[in-house]
Every structure is written in C-alpha cells, then in structure tokens.
Write a protein that holds these residues in place. Structure first.
Motif, PDB file in Angstrom:
ATOM      1  N   GLY A 274      -6.482  -2.832  -6.193  1.00  0.00           N
ATOM      2  CA  GLY A 274      -6.850  -4.096  -5.874  1.00  0.00           C
ATOM      3  C   GLY A 274      -5.546  -4.740  -5.302  1.00  0.00           C
ATOM      4  O   GLY A 274      -5.646  -5.535  -4.477  1.00  0.00           O
ATOM      5  N   GLN A 275      -4.362  -4.590  -5.863  1.00  0.00           N
ATOM      6  CA  GLN A 275      -3.280  -4.863  -5.272  1.00  0.00           C
ATOM      7  C   GLN A 275      -3.091  -4.707  -3.960  1.00  0.00           C
ATOM      8  O   GLN A 275      -2.383  -5.400  -3.004  1.00  0.00           O
ATOM      9  CB  GLN A 275      -2.008  -4.744  -6.351  1.00  0.00           C
ATOM     10  N   LYS A 276      -3.066  -3.329  -3.882  1.00  0.00           N
ATOM     11  CA  LYS A 276      -2.967  -2.703  -2.268  1.00  0.00           C
ATOM     12  C   LYS A 276      -3.684  -3.331  -1.412  1.00  0.00           C
ATOM     13  O   LYS A 276      -3.356  -4.083  -0.170  1.00  0.00           O
ATOM     14  CB  LYS A 276      -3.388  -1.221  -2.249  1.00  0.00           C
ATOM     15  N   GLN A 277      -5.060  -3.821  -1.659  1.00  0.00           N
ATOM     16  CA  GLN A 277      -5.795  -4.693  -0.941  1.00  0.00           C
ATOM     17  C   GLN A 277      -5.564  -5.812  -0.259  1.00  0.00           C
ATOM     18  O   GLN A 277      -5.423  -6.460   0.544  1.00  0.00           O
ATOM     19  CB  GLN A 277      -7.169  -4.633  -1.403  1.00  0.00           C
ATOM     20  N   LEU A 278      -4.937  -6.615  -1.640  1.00  0.00           N
ATOM     21  CA  LEU A 278      -4.260  -7.906  -1.292  1.00  0.00           C
ATOM     22  C   LEU A 278      -3.021  -7.851  -0.601  1.00  0.00           C
ATOM     23  O   LEU A 278      -3.077  -8.802   0.422  1.00  0.00           O
ATOM     24  CB  LEU A 278      -3.866  -8.630  -2.790  1.00  0.00           C
ATOM     25  N   LEU A 279      -2.440  -6.896  -0.739  1.00  0.00           N
ATOM     26  CA  LEU A 279      -1.265  -6.691   0.271  1.00  0.00           C
ATOM     27  C   LEU A 279      -1.746  -6.688   1.811  1.00  0.00           C
ATOM     28  O   LEU A 279      -0.751  -7.056   2.913  1.00  0.00           O
ATOM     29  CB  LEU A 279      -0.235  -5.539  -0.031  1.00  0.00           C
ATOM     30  N   THR A 280      -2.746  -5.692   1.946  1.00  0.00           N
ATOM     31  CA  THR A 280      -3.108  -5.825   3.193  1.00  0.00           C
ATOM     32  C   THR A 280      -3.759  -6.768   3.856  1.00  0.00           C
ATOM     33  O   THR A 280      -3.627  -7.233   5.116  1.00  0.00           O
ATOM     34  CB  THR A 280      -4.278  -4.412   3.474  1.00  0.00           C
ATOM     35  N   ILE A 281      -4.288  -7.535   2.949  1.00  0.00           N
ATOM     36  CA  ILE A 281      -4.963  -9.003   3.546  1.00  0.00           C
ATOM     37  C   ILE A 281      -3.653  -9.926   3.727  1.00  0.00           C
ATOM     38  O   ILE A 281      -3.833 -10.569   4.817  1.00  0.00           O
ATOM     39  CB  ILE A 281      -5.795  -9.727   2.520  1.00  0.00           C
ATOM     40  N   ALA A 282      -2.667 -10.145   3.153  1.00  0.00           N
ATOM     41  CA  ALA A 282      -1.580 -10.578   3.257  1.00  0.00           C
ATOM     42  C   ALA A 282      -0.954 -10.255   4.593  1.00  0.00           C
ATOM     43  O   ALA A 282      -0.692 -11.271   5.398  1.00  0.00           O
ATOM     44  CB  ALA A 282      -0.691 -10.543   2.439  1.00  0.00           C
ATOM     45  N   ARG A 283      -0.729  -8.990   4.983  1.00  0.00           N
ATOM     46  CA  ARG A 283      -0.285  -8.657   6.099  1.00  0.00           C
ATOM     47  C   ARG A 283      -1.103  -9.139   7.450  1.00  0.00           C
ATOM     48  O   ARG A 283      -0.821  -9.508   8.426  1.00  0.00           O
ATOM     49  CB  ARG A 283      -0.539  -7.044   6.093  1.00  0.00           C
ATOM     50  N   ALA A 284      -2.682  -9.053   7.249  1.00  0.00           N
ATOM     51  CA  ALA A 284      -3.627  -9.561   8.317  1.00  0.00           C
ATOM     52  C   ALA A 284      -3.379 -10.822   8.390  1.00  0.00           C
ATOM     53  O   ALA A 284      -3.321 -11.388   9.642  1.00  0.00           O
ATOM     54  CB  ALA A 284      -4.983  -9.163   7.765  1.00  0.00           C
TER      55      ALA A 284
END
Length: 607
Positions: free
Chosen positions: A507-517
């Motif tokens: 879940g933390q990985k996914q939040l980081l990719t959303i922050a990147r986007a």
C-alpha cells in the motif's frame, strides 16, 4: 541462470553455442569495428613482430650452446679455450630479442584491450538506446532475462573472446609458421619426424573428445535441471512445507544430483586424460628428435646447439596447436554472442515521429474513440468496434471481465500499439499524428504493479518531474496521503529503498507512485487496477489520494472492484472487445443488465 550456463559452455570440451551464420556474424562484427581497423592492424603487426623475435631466440641461443661445446672440446684437446666474450654477446643479443618481443607483446595487448572495451562500451550504449526505440510487442513476447542477457552475458562473452582470440590466433599461426621454417632450416629429416608424431596426438585427442562430448552435454543439461529445482524449491518452500512434500523434493533432487554426479565425473575424468596424452605423445616426439639429432650430430650434419634449439622448437610447435584448438571455441562463442547482439540491434523499431508531428501548446484532455478495432495478431481481433467520447476533466471507468480489452484500450491510447482500424483523437487530433514521446508526456499512469527503483523515497517521487524542488516533492506526498507514513520511516524522505522496495508495504508503494504521478501533473491520468492488491483500509487511503490526483484531469480508471468507481462521470462496460453498456453507476443499475449483475455478484461474494 541454468539456461545461460548451458549457452555459455564451460571447462574442458563442454559444448558452446554455435552461430547460425558464422561467417555473417563475424563479418558484421568487423564491420561494426570499422573505426578501429587501424588499431587492429597495428595489433596484428605487433603480434607478428613479437612472435618473430620470440621464434628467432632459440636458434641464436643454440649458437651459444654450440660455442660453449666447441670451447669445452678445444679445451679438453688443448687447442683452445671457451670464448666467454662471444657467448656473452650472443646471450645479450638473445636478451635484446626477448625484450623486443615482450615490448611488442605489451603494446599489442594494451591496444587490443582498449579496442575491445571501446567496442563493448559502444555495444552496451547502442543496446540501451535501442531498448528505448523498441515496440512494446517485443518485450511482451520475451522474458526480461533474455533481453538482459544481450547487455550482460553476450557483450561480456564477445568482449572476452574478441580480446583473446584475435591476438592468440595471429600469434599461434605466426609461431607455427615461424617455428616450422626454423625447424626445416635446421634439419628437414628431424622436422619430418616431429610432424609425423602430430597426427597420433590429434587422433587420440579426437577419440577422447568424441567419447566425453555426450557426458559434457548431459552434465550441462542436468546442471540446468538441478539449478531449476533449487530455485523452485527455495521460491516455493512455504507451499512445499504446507503440503508435506519435503521428502518428495529431496528424492527428486537426489535423483537429479546423482545423474549430474555420474556425468560430471565421467566428463571431467575423460577431459583430464587429454593433458597426459599430449605429454606422452610430446615425450615420444622429444625422444625421437633427441635420437635422430644425436645420430646427425655424430655424423657432423648438425651441431649440439641445433639439437637444443630444435627441441625447443618442437615444444613451441605443438603448443600453438593446442592454443588454436582452445581459441576456436572462443571464436564460436564470440560469433554466437555477436549474432544475438546484432539480431537485437536489427529488430524493427517503433516509429517515433509522424512525418509532420503535431505539437499542442496546452493539452486539454478531450479524448474521442472512433470505431476502434485492434488485434495483437492480424487474425485475432481483441477490440472490435469501440466508440466513446470523453470530455476534458471527466472521470471514465472501464470495467468488464478479464480479457475484455480494458488494458488494451489504455495501450492504444498511449500508442504502445497503433489501432488496426478507426482512430483515437486527443483534443481533436489523431494520436498517430503526434510524436510518441510528446504524446506520452500528456499522460500519467498508476498501475497495479508498482515500480520503484533502488534509491531514496525523495528520488523515487521526484522521478515524476526531475526538476522538482524538495518542497514540491513533499507537497505531492502530502496530496497523496503519503507524508505521514514517510516521516515515520527511518530517515524519512531520505530512506533508501532496496532493490525490490520490499522494505515498504504494498500500500505504501502505491501511495508513493500516486505521489509521483501528482508531481508529474499530466493532463490525462490512467489508473489500472491501482487498489486491487491492498486491504480495505489502505484502499480507502489510496482512493482519497487518487481522487486528489484526478481533480481537474481527464481520468481513465480500470477497476475490478466496482465499489471504487461509483462516482465516475461515465462507466464503460466492456465484454469481448466491445462496449456493451455505458452510463453512470445509477443508470447502469437501473438498466439491470450486465453491469448490474457484475456489481451484485461482487457484493454477494463479500456479504
């Protein structure tokens, strides 16, 4: 890894991969090295010069031996003494020859190493740049390991073989020719005796190689099997223990290991026979040369120094033959590696730019699918007749069963593939009229399979926009609801993620990719199953981050969890490559069609 070991060959006479077109592969390699031909020519000249000086040495050294023996004989007879001055001059001359030989050998080695490394550097650079120009279809039809091996194993094999084989072949051939000339000069009869011994050696070695080849092949095959078993066992050890299959796995490993042991023992034993055979035959040659040389010396045909020189030449004559035999395997490996590298470099490339590419100053995000049809293979159509009109800022959900064509539509939108029929328009312009790179700058993606690289969290988020300041990165993390958990990690934003980012949760990985986007700030967002692999609580957090991400942007959401797309402006329901229903969540439920059945079935499962 097992496949690579089988391909690369190994010790002794293990089989190596052969090129399908040996001559063509070597030709392409030397054409690729065109700018280094002058350096290679100097290498060849230096190798020949080094060999010539080395070959002359024993003959001159033999003169010192002759001078010494003549002096001793004269001293015994009382007619003279040993001329140490002349012997010293001869030895100094020989020393000078060997120093020159060493100097030329050093120069050719230094030049060839430089040429080899420059060729390898250029190849890796060309392959790396080629990857960026390759179509998605190429990578989807091959494993990552296969592509990676072109950059690592193949280029390394090519470099090592190129560095050793060219100079070794030149040196060995020049040595053989030079030694043969010197041997004939000393004694044609002794040369004939020495040469007749060689076929015996070749015949015996051929028999050993023929006998050992099948065992080496079996050894390599079962080495691959045993590596595969170990890899599978370690990867699935939890499942093996859960089903109490430990004994079965040990038994299976034991059987494979037993076969590997016997084939390895036989192959290594037979391979070990080659050196004693060569020594035995070589000693026969020395004995025959010494006997014939002694008889000729008694007759006064040749001198003692000539016999000494000739024995050295016999040794120097057989050694290059062994070296050439070894180098031929390297050349085969080099040709095979070269062939694989050039096959990759000659693969069809993705056409990046239209003839007159469009450039839009400001992309609004209006997308229009007009009767789109597409198939990965011409005879297999995946999308039949897809039409939809999406206005800027709308949130579009695409749902449907597995294989309906949802992800395919996204790939078409970003031009990873081009449509077979119909058209996709961005702000009224066909996407095929854009440069692919410029087109993709308008899109941001958040996928189910998160991709984070080894580096700090700050660097991973900044990947969305490399010129972003630290404050902008932190603001994007806050918008993605990732700031709080980042600050709780050791070193916060400077925490180093490991190679597969396993030191943070999914879940933390996914939040980081959303922050990147969010940091990238693209006009059109694509979210492909972004919440499918997380728990419900994390899903809510990710959903909030996604809502922030989609504000004011055209968004395409592919989702299996229908609860996450209730507030979409339009839901496209796909089945077998066609849109069978479209509308809002409430409208589709009222129709009581395919979407309604799909939605109810999900809630029935969770009830």
């Amino acid at each position: 890894m097992a496949n690579e070991r089988r391909r690369m060959g190994g010790r002794g006479q293990m089989p190596v991969e052969k090129a399908k077109d040996f001559k063509g592969s070597i030709g392409k390699l030397f054409a690729y090295m065109k700018q280094y031909h002058a350096a290679v020519a100097v290498v060849i000249l230096c190798a020949i010069a080094s060999t010539v000086f080395s070959v002359i040495g024993p003959d001159i050294l033999g003169k010192a031996t002759t001078e010494l023996s003549n002096g001793l004989l004269a001293k015994i007879q009382g007619t003279g003494s040993i001329d140490f001055t002349k012997i010293g001059q001869i030895l100094l001359f020989v020393l000078g020859l060997y120093l020159l030989s060493t100097l030329f050998s050093f120069v050719q080695g230094w030049l060839m190493t430089g040429v080899t490394q420059k060729v390898c550097y250029r190849m890796r650079k060309d392959i790396s740049e080629k990857i960026d120009r390759m179509p998605m279809a190429y990578f989807e039809s091959r494993t990552y390991g296969e592509v990676l091996s072109r950059i690592t194993n193949d280029v390394d094999t090519l470099g090592q073989s190129l560095n050793q084989s060219i100079t070794q072949i030149i040196t060995s051939v020049a040595t053989m020719v030079g030694v043969l000339v010197m041997m004939l000069r000393i004694s044609p009869l002794m040369t004939l005796i020495a040469v007749v011994i060689l076929p015996i050696s070749v015949t015996l070695i051929s028999l050993v190689v023929k006998k050992s080849q099948k065992y080496f092949k079996q050894q390599q095959e079962y080495l691959g099997h045993i590596n595969g078993q170990v890899e599978e066992t370690y990867a699935g050890h939890t499942v093996i223990q859960a089903y109490n299959k430990e004994k079965d796995m040990v038994q299976q490993f034991q059987e494979t290991n037993d076969t590997l042991y016997h084939s390895a023992w036989k192959s290594q034993f037979l391979s070990g026979l080659m050196q004693p055979i060569m020594m035995f035959v070589g000693n026969l040659g020395y004995a025959a040369v010494a006997l014939s040389g002694g008889l000729l010396a008694i007759r006064g045909t040749i001198t003692i120094g000539d016999i000494q020189a000739f024995i050295q030449y016999v040794k120097n004559f057989t050694q290059p033959m062994q070296q050439i035999a070894q180098v031929l395997n390297q050349v085969q490996s080099m040709a095979a590696a070269s062939e694989r590298v050039f096959e990759f470099l000659e693969e069809a490339e993705e056409v990046q730019t239209a003839e007159h590419p469009l450039e839009l100053a400001n992309v609004e995000g209006n997308v229009d699918f007009q009767h789109v049809s597409f198939g990965y293979q011409p005879e297999q159509c995946v999308i039949h007749d897809f039409s939809a009109k999406v206005k800027s800022g709308q949130k579009i959900a695409i749902v449907g069963p597995t294989g309906a064509g949802k992800t395919t539509m996204v790939k078409l939108l970003m031009r990873f593939y081009d449509v077979s029929g119909g058209a996709i328009l961005l702000d009224g312009h066909d996407v095929r009229d854009f440069d692919r790179h410029k087109l993709r700058e308008s899109f941001g993606m958040v996928l189910q399979d998160t991709w984070l690289f080894q580096g700090t969290i700050m660097e991973n988020i900044r990947y969305g926009r490399l010129d972003a300041t630290d404050e902008e990165v932190i603001a994007a993390a806050k918008a993605a609801h990732a700031d709080s958990f980042i600050r709780q990690l050791p070193d916060g934003y400077q925490m180093e993620l490991n190679e597969d980012a396993s030191n943070v949760s999914q879940g933390q990985k996914q939040l980081l990719t959303i922050a990147r986007a969010i940091l990238a700030d693209n006009r059109v967002m694509i979210l492909d199953e972004a919440t499918s692999s997380v728990d419900t609580r994390t899903e809510i957090l990710i959903q909030k981050a996604m809502d922030h991400l989609m504000e004011g942007r055209t968004s395409f959401i592919i989702a299996h969890r229908l609860s996450t797309i209730r507030n979409a402006d339009m839901i496209l329901v796909m089945k077998d490559g066609d849109i069978i229903e479209q509308g809002t969540h409430e409208e589709l439920l009222e129709r009581n069609g395919f979407y309604a059945d799909l939605y109810r079935s999900q809630f029935a499962q969770t009830a």
